[in-house]
Motif scaffolding. Sequence first.
Motif, PDB file in Angstrom:
ATOM      1  N   LEU A   1      74.781 -26.844 -85.662  1.00 40.02           N
ATOM      2  CA  LEU A   1      76.039 -26.778 -86.429  1.00 40.02           C
ATOM      3  C   LEU A   1      75.926 -27.535 -87.750  1.00 40.02           C
ATOM      4  CD1 LEU A   1      78.589 -27.518 -83.546  1.00 40.02           C
ATOM      5  CD2 LEU A   1      78.177 -25.309 -84.642  1.00 40.02           C
TER       6      LEU A   1
ATOM      7  N   GLN B   1      76.537  -7.825 -89.981  1.00 37.33           N
ATOM      8  CA  GLN B   1      76.033  -9.159 -89.683  1.00 37.33           C
ATOM      9  C   GLN B   1      75.008  -9.168 -88.545  1.00 37.33           C
ATOM     10  OE1 GLN B   1      78.759 -12.356 -88.424  1.00 37.33           O
ATOM     11  NE2 GLN B   1      78.110 -13.364 -90.289  1.00 37.33           N
TER      12      GLN B   1
ATOM     13  N   GLY C   1      80.900 -35.918 -97.910  1.00 35.23           N
ATOM     14  CA  GLY C   1      82.283 -35.461 -97.770  1.00 35.23           C
ATOM     15  C   GLY C   1      82.428 -33.997 -98.154  1.00 35.23           C
ATOM     16  N   LEU C   2      82.072 -33.132 -97.246  1.00 32.80           N
ATOM     17  CA  LEU C   2      82.220 -31.697 -97.501  1.00 32.80           C
ATOM     18  C   LEU C   2      83.299 -31.095 -96.600  1.00 32.80           C
ATOM     19  CD1 LEU C   2      78.430 -30.645 -97.713  1.00 32.80           C
ATOM     20  CD2 LEU C   2      80.013 -30.903 -99.617  1.00 32.80           C
ATOM     21  N   SER C   3      83.058 -31.111 -95.283  1.00 31.41           N
ATOM     22  CA  SER C   3      83.943 -30.407 -94.350  1.00 31.41           C
ATOM     23  C   SER C   3      85.373 -30.949 -94.378  1.00 31.41           C
ATOM     24  CB  SER C   3      83.407 -30.544 -92.921  1.00 31.41           C
ATOM     25  OG  SER C   3      82.076 -30.116 -92.866  1.00 31.41           O
TER      26      SER C   3
ATOM     27  N   PHE D   1      80.962 -39.784 -85.958  1.00 30.33           N
ATOM     28  CA  PHE D   1      81.627 -39.201 -87.124  1.00 30.33           C
ATOM     29  C   PHE D   1      83.112 -39.499 -87.167  1.00 30.33           C
ATOM     30  CE2 PHE D   1      80.922 -34.534 -85.396  1.00 30.33           C
ATOM     31  CZ  PHE D   1      81.850 -34.718 -84.403  1.00 30.33           C
TER      32      PHE D   1
ATOM     33  N   THR E   1      86.617 -34.260 -92.819  1.00 31.25           N
ATOM     34  CA  THR E   1      86.433 -34.462 -91.383  1.00 31.25           C
ATOM     35  C   THR E   1      84.961 -34.306 -90.998  1.00 31.25           C
ATOM     36  OG1 THR E   1      87.274 -33.847 -89.202  1.00 31.25           O
ATOM     37  CG2 THR E   1      86.875 -32.044 -90.736  1.00 31.25           C
ATOM     38  N   TRP E   2      84.642 -34.729 -89.800  1.00 25.49           N
ATOM     39  CA  TRP E   2      83.263 -34.720 -89.263  1.00 25.49           C
ATOM     40  C   TRP E   2      82.330 -35.560 -90.132  1.00 25.49           C
ATOM     41  CZ3 TRP E   2      85.482 -32.846 -85.439  1.00 25.49           C
ATOM     42  CH2 TRP E   2      86.152 -31.627 -85.451  1.00 25.49           C
ATOM     43  N   THR E   3      82.843 -36.572 -90.798  1.00 25.01           N
ATOM     44  CA  THR E   3      82.026 -37.318 -91.744  1.00 25.01           C
ATOM     45  C   THR E   3      81.151 -38.331 -91.006  1.00 25.01           C
ATOM     46  OG1 THR E   3      84.026 -37.213 -93.066  1.00 25.01           O
ATOM     47  CG2 THR E   3      82.153 -38.366 -94.001  1.00 25.01           C
ATOM     48  N   SER E   4      79.867 -38.005 -90.900  1.00 26.68           N
ATOM     49  CA  SER E   4      78.931 -38.871 -90.173  1.00 26.68           C
ATOM     50  C   SER E   4      78.827 -40.218 -90.862  1.00 26.68           C
ATOM     51  CB  SER E   4      77.539 -38.246 -90.119  1.00 26.68           C
ATOM     52  OG  SER E   4      77.596 -36.983 -89.515  1.00 26.68           O
TER      53      SER E   4
ATOM     54  N   LEU F   1      71.126 -39.503 -86.805  1.00 27.10           N
ATOM     55  CA  LEU F   1      72.593 -39.456 -86.780  1.00 27.10           C
ATOM     56  C   LEU F   1      73.135 -40.710 -86.107  1.00 27.10           C
ATOM     57  CD1 LEU F   1      75.262 -37.516 -87.063  1.00 27.10           C
ATOM     58  CD2 LEU F   1      75.068 -37.506 -84.574  1.00 27.10           C
TER      59      LEU F   1
ATOM     60  N   THR G   1      75.748 -23.795 -90.121  1.00 27.77           N
ATOM     61  CA  THR G   1      75.481 -23.282 -88.774  1.00 27.77           C
ATOM     62  C   THR G   1      74.402 -22.202 -88.805  1.00 27.77           C
ATOM     63  OG1 THR G   1      77.039 -21.451 -88.843  1.00 27.77           O
ATOM     64  CG2 THR G   1      77.933 -23.593 -88.187  1.00 27.77           C
TER      65      THR G   1
ATOM     66  N   GLY H   1      85.245 -25.241 -92.941  1.00 29.22           N
ATOM     67  CA  GLY H   1      84.042 -25.538 -92.165  1.00 29.22           C
ATOM     68  C   GLY H   1      82.896 -24.747 -92.769  1.00 29.22           C
TER      69      GLY H   1
HETATM   70  C1  LIG Z   1      76.938 -33.860 -85.594  1.00 28.73           C
HETATM   71  C2  LIG Z   1      77.632 -33.335 -86.789  1.00 28.73           C
HETATM   72  C3  LIG Z   1      77.653 -34.083 -87.938  1.00 28.73           C
HETATM   73  C4  LIG Z   1      78.337 -33.621 -89.061  1.00 28.73           C
HETATM   74  N1  LIG Z   1      78.361 -34.401 -90.176  1.00 28.73           N
HETATM   75  C5  LIG Z   1      79.048 -33.976 -91.260  1.00 28.73           C
HETATM   76  C6  LIG Z   1      79.157 -34.799 -92.408  1.00 28.73           C
HETATM   77  O1  LIG Z   1      78.632 -35.895 -92.440  1.00 28.73           O
HETATM   78  N2  LIG Z   1      79.864 -34.358 -93.459  1.00 28.73           N
HETATM   79  C7  LIG Z   1      80.455 -33.128 -93.455  1.00 28.73           C
HETATM   80  O2  LIG Z   1      81.058 -32.754 -94.455  1.00 28.73           O
HETATM   81  N3  LIG Z   1      80.386 -32.312 -92.383  1.00 28.73           N
HETATM   82  C8  LIG Z   1      79.701 -32.718 -91.277  1.00 28.73           C
HETATM   83  N4  LIG Z   1      79.631 -31.904 -90.167  1.00 28.73           N
HETATM   84  C9  LIG Z   1      80.361 -30.649 -90.151  1.00 28.73           C
HETATM   85  C10 LIG Z   1      79.515 -29.408 -90.234  1.00 28.73           C
HETATM   86  O3  LIG Z   1      79.026 -29.222 -91.526  1.00 28.73           O
HETATM   87  C11 LIG Z   1      80.389 -28.227 -89.759  1.00 28.73           C
HETATM   88  O4  LIG Z   1      80.574 -28.398 -88.384  1.00 28.73           O
HETATM   89  C12 LIG Z   1      79.807 -26.879 -90.021  1.00 28.73           C
HETATM   90  O5  LIG Z   1      79.749 -26.607 -91.395  1.00 28.73           O
HETATM   91  C13 LIG Z   1      80.610 -25.775 -89.313  1.00 28.73           C
HETATM   92  O6  LIG Z   1      81.968 -25.852 -89.569  1.00 28.73           O
HETATM   93  P1  LIG Z   1      83.022 -25.854 -88.352  1.00 28.73           P
HETATM   94  O7  LIG Z   1      82.606 -26.900 -87.409  1.00 28.73           O
HETATM   95  O8  LIG Z   1      84.367 -25.939 -88.961  1.00 28.73           O
HETATM   96  O9  LIG Z   1      82.862 -24.468 -87.631  1.00 28.73           O
HETATM   97  P2  LIG Z   1      83.460 -23.052 -88.061  1.00 28.73           P
HETATM   98  O10 LIG Z   1      83.122 -22.773 -89.472  1.00 28.73           O
HETATM   99  O11 LIG Z   1      84.879 -22.960 -87.666  1.00 28.73           O
HETATM  100  O12 LIG Z   1      82.588 -22.100 -87.161  1.00 28.73           O
HETATM  101  C14 LIG Z   1      82.779 -21.909 -85.745  1.00 28.73           C
HETATM  102  C15 LIG Z   1      81.779 -20.865 -85.285  1.00 28.73           C
HETATM  103  O13 LIG Z   1      82.018 -19.646 -85.991  1.00 28.73           O
HETATM  104  C16 LIG Z   1      80.867 -19.242 -86.693  1.00 28.73           C
HETATM  105  N5  LIG Z   1      81.225 -18.667 -87.973  1.00 28.73           N
HETATM  106  C17 LIG Z   1      82.058 -19.156 -88.926  1.00 28.73           C
HETATM  107  N6  LIG Z   1      82.091 -18.352 -89.999  1.00 28.73           N
HETATM  108  C18 LIG Z   1      81.259 -17.326 -89.726  1.00 28.73           C
HETATM  109  C19 LIG Z   1      80.849 -16.176 -90.436  1.00 28.73           C
HETATM  110  N7  LIG Z   1      81.253 -15.912 -91.683  1.00 28.73           N
HETATM  111  N8  LIG Z   1      79.982 -15.344 -89.831  1.00 28.73           N
HETATM  112  C20 LIG Z   1      79.530 -15.610 -88.579  1.00 28.73           C
HETATM  113  N9  LIG Z   1      79.873 -16.660 -87.864  1.00 28.73           N
HETATM  114  C21 LIG Z   1      80.729 -17.521 -88.431  1.00 28.73           C
HETATM  115  C22 LIG Z   1      80.068 -20.513 -86.896  1.00 28.73           C
HETATM  116  O14 LIG Z   1      78.704 -20.247 -87.087  1.00 28.73           O
HETATM  117  C23 LIG Z   1      80.327 -21.240 -85.605  1.00 28.73           C
HETATM  118  O15 LIG Z   1      79.483 -20.751 -84.616  1.00 28.73           O
HETATM  119  C24 LIG Z   1      78.970 -32.360 -89.030  1.00 28.73           C
HETATM  120  C25 LIG Z   1      78.923 -31.601 -87.867  1.00 28.73           C
HETATM  121  C26 LIG Z   1      78.273 -32.073 -86.747  1.00 28.73           C
HETATM  122  C27 LIG Z   1      78.266 -31.216 -85.519  1.00 28.73           C
END
Ligand SMILES: Cc1cc2nc3c(=O)[nH]c(=O)nc-3n(C[C@H](O)[C@H](O)[C@H](O)COP(=O)(O)OP(=O)(O)OC[C@H]3O[C@@H](n4cnc5c(N)ncnc54)[C@H](O)[C@@H]3O)c2cc1C
Lengths: 354, 384
Positions: free
Chosen positions: B365, A242, B132-134, B218, B163-166, B43, B369, B139
Amino acid sequence: MNDITQMLMQSTTKILKDVCTKELVNESEQGIWAAKLWCTLADSGMITVGVPEELGGNGCSYLDAFSILRLAGKYSAPVPLAETFLGNWLLADLGEQVFDEPITVAYPGSENGVYLQKQEDGWVISGKANFVPWARFAKRMIMLGRTDSEDVLVLISPEQGRIEHGKNLAGEARDNVIFEDRLVKECRVIPVDAKTVVNKLLYSGAVARIVMMAGALERLLELCATYVTERTQFGKPLHRFQAVQHQLALLAGESAAASTAADYAVQAFQNGFLSQEIAMSKIKINEAVGAASPMAHQIHGAIGFTYEHTLHQTTRRLWSWRDEFGTETEWSEKLAEEYMENGRDGLWPFLTRS
Amino acid sequence: MKSLQLPVVELSEEIRKVRREIREFIFQELEKGTIQPRCDSWLSGYSAEFSRMLGERGWIGMTWPKRYGGHERSSIERYVVIEELLAAGAPVSAHWIADRQTGPLLLKFGTEHQKEFFLPQIAKGECFFAIGLSEPNAGSDLAAVSSRAVKVEGGWVLNGSKTWTSGAHHAHYMITLCRTSPMNPEKRHEGMSQLLVDLAAPGVTIRPIELMTGEHHFNEVFFDNVFIPDEMVVGQIGNGWKQGMAELAYERSGPERFLSTFPLLEELLRALREKGDKRLIAQVSPMLSRLWTLRQMSIGIANMLEQGVTPDLVAALVKDMGTKFEQQVAEVARLLVACSPSITSSSQFDKFMAESILHSPGFTLRGGTTEILRGIVAKGVIGQ
Ligand SMILES: Cc1cc2nc3c(=O)[nH]c(=O)nc-3n(C[C@H](O)[C@H](O)[C@H](O)COP(=O)(O)OP(=O)(O)OC[C@H]3O[C@@H](n4cnc5c(N)ncnc54)[C@H](O)[C@@H]3O)c2cc1C
């Protein structure tokens, strides 16, 4: 991109792949003129691009010329193609006939410039031009000078002066040409508006280096993408790690950004905007070089640090070209001046030209 | 290796006209005080009234067919409108998702009934959507979603949570990714579907999650035996993953991925110009160059999307580089103009600075991410 441009690019790519080999590039660094490459390009009509036919050009556009240069940059072509284009464009602007021999242009700077005195049978010339690309191989050199009464453009064979050999980081010839009160019979002296010439040269030179660097950055990415699939450590190819993927992704970003920035610099030049777009493009690409080159070396490990490998042909050129025709600092100052002048309505209208 | 080459787009006089119109409109509304500019406005700048006004003037659903309430304008015309709104920090969050994502998704996969029912309301600026994804345990690894719909007579019954649904607390509907067959560990991307969930339906509960600033943008969304009629399934049952992925190039390459903090940059340059300090402006020049490049890349992608090409690799690159850029703006600005960042400040500069800093962690994020994007890019680059 139109059909003619596409055809030109295809044939240029073919020539460069066939003729511009690793050995040819290395030999050129030892001081051997890449005659075969130059002749092949000249025979294919690649030298007088961007000049109207009535002045001896082949009629294609600036866009075509820059597309060729981009490939020359990609394959590290060790010939003064950019300089010949720039020189010919200056001559064409002045309504002069152009050349299909190697020519070069002395970059006008505080240390560069000559003083000319008219004599019965020629001119007495004194002064010098430093770091002139490929001067020792050029049949003609273009430089700015002054007579007692006016600014002039001087078209002269570099051999009329004393040539001190030098080179840039990539081993490309960058020579000093010195004139010590010498009577020169064969030289063409054309009165010009120095500011216009300097401006055209600065911007056309910047765009030339921009597209060459964009080509070289594309090459860098290709080399890295190949290497990470071929080299295995810990029982798997490097691209499966990675940390390596991230380097590759960042490199791809710099390369893609450079490519777009170069396209829009060319478009601006073609439209006659010698201004902000070219400045921003040069800043962005210079910055990309600083970011991408160390990453490419990191990805290659020790092998990329050897003379044997070809990576250095590209990275050493990138490190050289970014400093030619303006550093980030110089262009940043120019951009700041433009913003002071035209930014009355705010940054957004300035950036979007609207 | 996938191509990184993007087309060069020249903005025509027609497009300049569109720009003048939307700019003039925004200017008038700012003057009247009907809207307040802010950073990260897509947002957090919510105004149902402003969205309705935009809809009335034809600035939502711009590229959609007229028979669905759209205006059949080009992608570039739409691009110019949305970049003007973002650059001005106008409150566009209410309709943002519906205009950017839901509309194109329904146009591509929706039934005739869905298109006729939803698209005209969206284009009027009266119907808002959430994504509605997360989920708590899904995540970055989105294929781990466990919200589950089970087939019943005439529809599906949904259980689980998002969750995190904006904007779910303002939205009328949510496109929800859920399992419609049990997870097969060998083929994790199969058996998922997209359902249109009415957020006012019985069994749906929305709870706020406050940002670190205490702001409410959110939410958590819970489904307790929510009935979803058959006609609210988007596309094919079991094809949810693929359909969702098709949205991503739209989601990742737009100007909202590098303009979230633009209002601060604009204020910074205004302040420096007033001082007449060219040397300080020169220090911002590299930022302007990055922004200019990102914008040209993003316009190139918009143009390709219109031609039906999906440049997902370059789209991921724009998001990665763009969101990093958004974060840098505050870091550069604070060194050039001394300030006291505060959300409640009466100084525009201090307020934008506060918003930029406090919202910045989200930029890299949301929408995938940085780490995940770089993996996608690397795979594309080596062609695997
Ligand atoms: C402001 C905001 C608005 C959002 N709005 C929405 C929304 O409307 N609807 C929705 O569904 N979601 C929403 N999200 C959620 C967003 O899509 C997730 O936060 C994102 O996909 C990351 O998931 P997580 O937060 O669970 O982090 P995690 O997946 O737990 O990740 C934590 C850290 O680990 C890293 N990581 C995880 N897996 C790997 C890997 N395989 N390799 C390397 N690094 C890794 C990540 O990059 C991150 O740095 C929102 C998030 C934010 C911050």
